[in-house]
Structures are given as structure tokens and as C-alpha cells.
Design a protein around this motif. Structure first.
Motif, mmCIF file in Angstrom:
data_model
loop_
_atom_site.group_PDB
_atom_site.id
_atom_site.type_symbol
_atom_site.label_atom_id
_atom_site.label_comp_id
_atom_site.label_asym_id
_atom_site.label_seq_id
_atom_site.Cartn_x
_atom_site.Cartn_y
_atom_site.Cartn_z
ATOM 1 N N ARG A 100 0.834 -1.207 0.000
ATOM 2 C CA ARG A 100 0.000 0.000 0.000
ATOM 3 C C ARG A 100 0.871 1.261 0.000
ATOM 4 N NH1 ARG A 100 -2.501 -0.570 4.735
ATOM 5 N NH2 ARG A 100 -4.289 -1.714 3.919
ATOM 6 N N GLU A 101 1.909 1.271 0.822
ATOM 7 C CA GLU A 101 2.769 2.451 0.885
ATOM 8 C C GLU A 101 3.611 2.603 -0.375
ATOM 9 O OE1 GLU A 101 6.011 4.573 3.886
ATOM 10 O OE2 GLU A 101 4.635 3.017 4.629
ATOM 11 N N LEU A 102 4.117 1.491 -0.900
ATOM 12 C CA LEU A 102 4.919 1.575 -2.125
ATOM 13 C C LEU A 102 4.093 2.054 -3.306
ATOM 14 C CD1 LEU A 102 7.060 -1.682 -1.860
ATOM 15 C CD2 LEU A 102 7.888 0.675 -1.671
ATOM 16 N N ALA A 103 2.805 1.720 -3.317
ATOM 17 C CA ALA A 103 1.928 2.135 -4.419
ATOM 18 C C ALA A 103 1.751 3.648 -4.465
ATOM 19 C CB ALA A 103 0.575 1.451 -4.286
ATOM 20 N N GLU A 104 2.067 4.324 -3.381
ATOM 21 C CA GLU A 104 2.005 5.784 -3.364
ATOM 22 C C GLU A 104 3.260 6.403 -3.974
ATOM 23 O OE1 GLU A 104 1.380 6.866 0.681
ATOM 24 O OE2 GLU A 104 -0.637 5.973 0.788
ATOM 25 N N ARG A 105 4.299 5.588 -4.155
ATOM 26 C CA ARG A 105 5.576 6.097 -4.635
ATOM 27 C C ARG A 105 5.908 5.628 -6.050
ATOM 28 N NH1 ARG A 105 9.200 4.479 0.719
ATOM 29 N NH2 ARG A 105 7.682 5.160 2.301
ATOM 30 N N CYS A 106 5.476 4.405 -6.391
ATOM 31 C CA CYS A 106 5.784 3.805 -7.696
ATOM 32 C C CYS A 106 4.543 3.094 -8.216
ATOM 33 C CB CYS A 106 6.912 2.780 -7.575
ATOM 34 S SG CYS A 106 8.470 3.391 -6.921
ATOM 35 N N ARG A 107 4.605 2.703 -9.487
ATOM 36 C CA ARG A 107 3.583 1.825 -10.024
ATOM 37 C C ARG A 107 4.054 0.391 -9.816
ATOM 38 N NH1 ARG A 107 -0.150 4.465 -12.989
ATOM 39 N NH2 ARG A 107 -0.629 2.759 -14.408
ATOM 40 N N LEU A 108 3.089 -0.520 -9.600
ATOM 41 C CA LEU A 108 3.424 -1.880 -9.187
ATOM 42 C C LEU A 108 2.907 -2.914 -10.175
ATOM 43 C CD1 LEU A 108 2.572 -1.728 -5.362
ATOM 44 C CD2 LEU A 108 4.663 -0.987 -6.526
ATOM 45 N N GLY A 109 3.679 -3.988 -10.311
ATOM 46 C CA GLY A 109 3.276 -5.105 -11.153
ATOM 47 C C GLY A 109 3.695 -6.423 -10.541
ATOM 48 N N VAL A 110 3.216 -7.506 -11.142
ATOM 49 C CA VAL A 110 3.533 -8.863 -10.706
ATOM 50 C C VAL A 110 4.145 -9.623 -11.870
ATOM 51 C CG1 VAL A 110 2.530 -11.095 -10.057
ATOM 52 C CG2 VAL A 110 1.778 -9.014 -8.896
ATOM 53 N N ILE A 111 5.263 -10.298 -11.618
ATOM 54 C CA ILE A 111 5.844 -11.255 -12.561
ATOM 55 C C ILE A 111 6.055 -12.532 -11.770
ATOM 56 C CG2 ILE A 111 7.731 -11.790 -14.140
ATOM 57 C CD1 ILE A 111 8.327 -8.801 -14.327
ATOM 58 N N ALA A 112 5.221 -13.546 -12.008
ATOM 59 C CA ALA A 112 5.234 -14.705 -11.123
ATOM 60 C C ALA A 112 4.902 -15.991 -11.864
ATOM 61 C CB ALA A 112 4.238 -14.501 -9.978
ATOM 62 N N ASN A 113 5.506 -17.075 -11.409
ATOM 63 C CA ASN A 113 5.125 -18.411 -11.856
ATOM 64 C C ASN A 113 3.996 -18.889 -10.961
ATOM 65 O OD1 ASN A 113 7.161 -18.294 -13.732
ATOM 66 N ND2 ASN A 113 8.525 -19.712 -12.666
ATOM 67 N N GLN A 114 2.794 -18.857 -11.496
ATOM 68 C CA GLN A 114 1.607 -19.161 -10.708
ATOM 69 C C GLN A 114 0.627 -19.986 -11.526
ATOM 70 O OE1 GLN A 114 0.472 -17.942 -7.351
ATOM 71 N NE2 GLN A 114 2.704 -17.918 -7.200
ATOM 72 N N SER A 115 -0.220 -20.713 -10.822
ATOM 73 C CA SER A 115 -1.321 -21.410 -11.475
ATOM 74 C C SER A 115 -2.406 -20.409 -11.850
ATOM 75 C CB SER A 115 -1.879 -22.495 -10.548
ATOM 76 O OG SER A 115 -2.282 -21.924 -9.320
ATOM 77 N N TYR A 125 -6.656 -11.481 -1.213
ATOM 78 C CA TYR A 125 -5.673 -10.997 -0.253
ATOM 79 C C TYR A 125 -5.794 -9.498 0.023
ATOM 80 C CZ TYR A 125 -3.224 -15.364 -1.569
ATOM 81 O OH TYR A 125 -2.887 -16.667 -1.837
ATOM 82 N N GLY A 126 -6.598 -8.803 -0.780
ATOM 83 C CA GLY A 126 -6.704 -7.356 -0.644
ATOM 84 C C GLY A 126 -5.590 -6.604 -1.346
ATOM 85 N N LEU A 127 -4.827 -7.289 -2.196
ATOM 86 C CA LEU A 127 -3.666 -6.689 -2.852
ATOM 87 C C LEU A 127 -3.944 -6.203 -4.269
ATOM 88 C CD1 LEU A 127 -0.966 -9.290 -1.737
ATOM 89 C CD2 LEU A 127 -1.138 -6.929 -0.937
ATOM 90 N N LEU A 128 -4.966 -6.722 -4.911
ATOM 91 C CA LEU A 128 -5.188 -6.461 -6.333
ATOM 92 C C LEU A 128 -5.262 -4.978 -6.693
ATOM 93 C CD1 LEU A 128 -5.602 -7.743 -9.119
ATOM 94 C CD2 LEU A 128 -8.066 -7.778 -8.648
ATOM 95 N N PRO A 129 -5.932 -4.122 -5.900
ATOM 96 C CA PRO A 129 -6.063 -2.715 -6.308
ATOM 97 C C PRO A 129 -4.731 -1.981 -6.472
ATOM 98 C CG PRO A 129 -7.605 -3.239 -4.542
ATOM 99 C CD PRO A 129 -6.671 -4.391 -4.654
ATOM 100 N N TYR A 130 -3.660 -2.524 -5.930
ATOM 101 C CA TYR A 130 -2.382 -1.816 -5.946
ATOM 102 C C TYR A 130 -1.495 -2.196 -7.127
ATOM 103 C CZ TYR A 130 -4.022 -0.882 -1.275
ATOM 104 O OH TYR A 130 -4.817 -0.494 -0.209
ATOM 105 N N PHE A 131 -1.950 -3.160 -7.942
ATOM 106 C CA PHE A 131 -1.139 -3.631 -9.059
ATOM 107 C C PHE A 131 -1.785 -3.261 -10.390
ATOM 108 C CE2 PHE A 131 0.200 -6.323 -5.552
ATOM 109 C CZ PHE A 131 1.577 -6.277 -5.689
ATOM 110 N N GLN A 132 -0.991 -2.622 -11.253
ATOM 111 C CA GLN A 132 -1.479 -2.220 -12.569
ATOM 112 C C GLN A 132 -1.192 -3.268 -13.643
ATOM 113 O OE1 GLN A 132 0.413 0.286 -10.653
ATOM 114 N NE2 GLN A 132 -1.641 0.721 -9.880
ATOM 115 N N VAL A 133 -0.194 -4.116 -13.427
ATOM 116 C CA VAL A 133 0.197 -5.130 -14.399
ATOM 117 C C VAL A 133 0.353 -6.463 -13.677
ATOM 118 C CG1 VAL A 133 2.055 -5.939 -15.920
ATOM 119 C CG2 VAL A 133 1.350 -3.547 -15.989
ATOM 120 N N ILE A 134 -0.236 -7.525 -14.237
ATOM 121 C CA ILE A 134 -0.084 -8.865 -13.677
ATOM 122 C C ILE A 134 0.316 -9.812 -14.799
ATOM 123 C CG2 ILE A 134 -1.216 -10.799 -12.513
ATOM 124 C CD1 ILE A 134 -3.103 -8.758 -11.234
ATOM 125 N N CYS A 135 1.533 -10.338 -14.723
ATOM 126 C CA CYS A 135 2.021 -11.319 -15.689
ATOM 127 C C CYS A 135 2.255 -12.626 -14.949
ATOM 128 C CB CYS A 135 3.302 -10.829 -16.356
ATOM 129 S SG CYS A 135 3.021 -9.566 -17.616
#
Length: 219
Positions: A100-115, A125-135
Motif C-alpha cells: 500500500r505504501e509503495l503504491a504511493e511512490r511507484c507503479r506496481l506489477g507482478v511477474i510470477a510463476n503461478q497457477s 488478499y486485498g492486494l489487487l487494487p495496488y497492481f497495474q500489471v499482472i504477468c
């Protein structure tokens, strides 16, 4: 970290605690192996798993099991009954406030090996609103350390490699491929990959941390 506009996060053992389902998987594999006559215990499998991570094997659990169950047919039988319980994963307690705090300073994304279902889990988890890109590997059909998943994330973000930093727990999957593309990289020493060897420049991390809160001092 001057010039960094985007922060890309791995998920497993970076923002999300994978230790409960991993420990459950270890118990399952040991029990199944014992039913076939193998006598090793959970501690022995855990040691081999740590070693496999340290040696940078792409599939550490499979490698660790192979060292203790040498017969291929037995390994197939053991793995066939194993279920990785994804529902046991939970975000680390400090993940949400840090993100939440980092989202005020930078834009956030996910790069993950996930199902499949990465966005849905982030929403839970309540995290989705803070990420602009999900790969995610399942959706893209390409997995780390393949550079294509990093390039796709950078393209989706519309940023140059030097404007981005990768944050992850694995030297092999997160740090090295990000650095090879010209990104910054932060290694968080959590989970089974915490003892991986740190390469020297130019593929080594720009920073090493042990707690997510340390990101707030870096960015």
C-alpha cells in the motif's frame, strides 16, 4: 535505485507465504514414499529440498524427491497422489501495508510463476487494487526464468528496463533474468531459496533484504 518508476513483485515466498503448503507437501511425499518402503523422514527431504534450491534446479521439489526415491516408477507413484494445497497460501502479514505504501511512490506489477487465478487470489488478499500489471505464467504460457515473461511485463507497463526493479526470493528465477534485461533487482531472502549463491556483477542483486519493510527504505 534512481530512476525506478515500476516495481515488479514475485509472489511465492516474496509477498505470499508458501511455507504451509510446502510443509504439507513434504508430509504427503514422505508418507507416500514410506508406503513404498522408503525410510527417509521429513527432515531429510527438507534438507534435500534446500540443497536443490541452492543448486538452482528449475524444479527443486522434483529434484529433491529424485535423490531420495531413485526408481522412476516409484517417483511417479509418489507424485501422482500428491496435491499442492494452494488454499493454504497466505500473504505475509506485512505484505499489504508495505504494498500500500509503495503504491504511493511507484507503479506496481507482478511477474510470477503461478497457477491460473492469480488476479482472483490477489483480490482475496486485498492486494489487487495496488497492481497495474499482472504477468502470470499460467495465463501467459511462459514461465520464469524465460525472459519473455519479463519483456511482456515491461511492455504492458510501457516502461524501459532501467525504469523497473524486480523483487523476488529466487536468484535463478527473479534476479538473474531481470538483471540480464537491464532491470534493477532486489533479492528478499525468504523461503527455501534463502541460501542461494549470489552471483557477482552484472547478474547479482542491487540490494539484499530479509524483510519486506526494508523496501520502504530503498524506494
Amino acid at each position: 535505485m534512481n530512476g525506478v518508476k515500476w516495481l515488479f513483485f514475485d509472489l511465492g515466498d516474496t509477498l505470499v507465504d508458501e511455507s504451509p503448503p510446502f510443509e504439507d507437501s513434504i508430509r504427503q511425499l514422505v508418507q507416500a514414499s514410506r508406503s513404498l518402503g522408503y525410510a527417509f523422514g521429513e527432515d531429510e527431504l527438507r534438507i534435500e529440498l534446500l540443497r536443490a534450491y541452492e543448486e538452482l534446479h528449475i524444479q527443486p521439489m522434483r529434484e529433491a524427491l529424485g535423490r531420495l526415491v531413485p526408481k522412476e516408477d516409484d517417483r511417479l507413484a509418489v507424485r501422482s497422489g500428491m496435491k499442492y494445497r494452494k488454499e493454504m497460501e497466505k500473504p505475509f502479514p506485512n505484505a499489504l501495508p508495505v504494498v500500500r505504501e509503495l503504491a504511493e511512490r511507484c507503479r506496481l506489477g507482478v511477474i510470477a510463476n503461478q497457477s491460473l487465478g492469480t488476479a482472483e487470489r490477489l483480490e482475496q488478499y486485498g492486494l489487487l487494487p495496488y497492481f497495474q500489471v499482472i504477468c502470470s505464467s499460467a495465463e501467459l504460457g511462459v514461465a520464469k526464468p524465460d525472459p519473455r515473461i519479463f519483456k511482456q511485463a515491461l511492455a504492458d507497463a510501457g516502461c524501459l528496463p532501467e525504469e523497473a526493479a524486480m523483487i523476488g526470493d529466487r536468484i535463478d528465477n527473479d534476479i538473474v533474468p531481470a538483471k540480464q534485461l537491464g532491470m534493477k533487482a532486489v533479492w528478499i531472502r525468504q523461503g527455501f531459496a534463502r541460501n542461494q549463491r549470489v552471483p557477482g556483477p552484472p547478474e547479482g542483486p542491487d540490494a539484499v533484504i530479509t524483510r519486506l519493510e526494508e523496501l520502504l527504505d530503498l524506494f
